[in-house]
Design an enzyme around this catalytic site. Sequence first.
Site, PDB file in Angstrom:
ATOM      1  CG  HIS A  25      -0.248   0.205   2.530  1.00 21.10           C
ATOM      2  ND1 HIS A  25       0.023   1.445   3.059  1.00 21.10           N
ATOM      3  CD2 HIS A  25       0.240  -0.699   3.426  1.00 21.10           C
ATOM      4  CE1 HIS A  25       0.633   1.304   4.224  1.00 21.10           C
ATOM      5  NE2 HIS A  25       0.792   0.019   4.472  1.00 21.10           N
ATOM      6  CB  CYS A  26       1.039   4.296  -1.830  1.00 22.54           C
ATOM      7  SG  CYS A  26      -0.575   4.624  -2.577  1.00 22.54           S
ATOM      8  CB  ALA A  27       0.018   8.125   1.166  1.00 21.17           C
ATOM      9  CB  THR A  28      -4.362   7.485  -0.948  1.00 27.80           C
ATOM     10  OG1 THR A  28      -3.737   7.306  -2.231  1.00 27.80           O
ATOM     11  CG2 THR A  28      -3.945   8.821  -0.370  1.00 27.80           C
ATOM     12  NE  ARG A  29      -3.087   5.708  -5.140  1.00 32.85           N
ATOM     13  CZ  ARG A  29      -2.068   5.869  -5.951  1.00 32.85           C
ATOM     14  NH1 ARG A  29      -2.023   5.197  -7.077  1.00 32.85           N
ATOM     15  NH2 ARG A  29      -1.085   6.684  -5.658  1.00 32.85           N
TER      16      ARG A  29
END
Length: 479
Positions: A25-29
């Site tokens: 995952h990244c910051a939002t997804r």
Amino acid sequence: MDYKQSAEELVTLLGGRDNIISATHCATRLRLVLDDESRINKKEIEDLEGVKGAFSSSGQFQIIFGTGTVNKVFQPLAEEIGMGEESGNDKQQKMDHNEAVKKKMNPVSRFAKVLSNIFVPIIPAIVAAGMLMGLLNLMNRFGWADSDSSLYILLDMFSSAAFIILPILIGYSAAREFGGNTYLGAVVGGIMTHPTLLNPWGLQESGVQPETLQFAGMNIELLGYQGTVIPVLLTVYVMCWLEKLFRTFVPNMIDLLVTPFLTIMSTGFIALMAVGPLGRLLGEGVTSSLMFLYDTGAGFAGLVFGGLYSLIVLTGVHHSFHAIEAEILGQVGFNYLLPIWAVANVAQGGAGLAVWVKTRSKKMKEIAGPSSFAAFLGITEPVIFGVNLRYRRPFIGAAAGGAVGGAYVTITNVTANGIGVTGLPMFAIANDPVNYAIGLLITVGSAFTVTWLLGWQEEETQSEKEETESQQSSTDKAV
């Protein structure tokens, strides 16, 4: 929100545990590599609580949850599919995920991903340098400090340092991506910016010509590669290939001594005699071509690039633009492409804002508002994939707004002193904040208006349909 239940439902809707090859995952997804994307139930995933959109791009299926929420969903999801999230394994998991992503990509997307992996870690250094350049411009414009003052001289040193050692930064990052020794990559960058080589910055103004050396029947021009990108990328790629070649026959007991020696010596000769000059020609060709297009048809260039940029984002190829922008920045001293990308991103927010105002869907209002604001900050994936592309016509409205805004910022010669920062944060590195602000207002207004006029076909989520049916049933009973 029950994060564990959401994770369990996600695994089912993604085609089961055996269909998930890798996840991160990244910051939002959430970023997922799947074996067979035809097994995904995308419609029901988008209807899940907390989901703001889902899309497939660059070899990954990505689900937008937003900052904070995505971390809480990922943890039970990782447990559900058998991935540990212990800190000791986190780095290896990300490496495995990146390899899985690359295998799912086509060659063009894979190339863009490689360039993105090389340049994204360097962006903070270039942004800092760009902001310092912006501060120097303000000091010049308003007379805050004399150019001979100690403060000005020191800030000038600070602002130019990142571009002077750019080949060293790229050498380190590129060697890591190409599978070589990162410190050898940095040394190669150091060779290409050695003080013996004449710094090309300000070469035309000074009128000084670089010296030449005679070696092996060839003339080696002692001209440095400060601020260049393509030469060092090509050289470090060759270096990594040579390093791997030498390791195949150098005995293990002397590998630590012999392999670095052979790698640096051979790469140094190749860099100065062949690959470096060839890369310089390629870089100058790319820069000159874009500069010619910008100078001779600035409004048209901005119109086309601003209108098409969001389409390029869908392919993932836009990540490769960092390399081109860095080359332009090093060669001409300013970035005339970034303002076009910036207004194209903000245009997506303008179209999403129209959806937020006009839509009757409660879930869409919850998605469109925050994701439009994120687009104004340069983060466009939530509004593109969660709102505009879902309804299609808002995406067309955003393209129209990006085209109009792109034409304006190019006609008024708005440029930037860095790369990687768009939307409202780009004010920090914009050379003409007033015209940039006007360009943003024109962009948002155009995207909002076109989207509103085009309209779109509303979709109801399953929960909204059930609520509507329940209200209808209650009305019928009352009647």
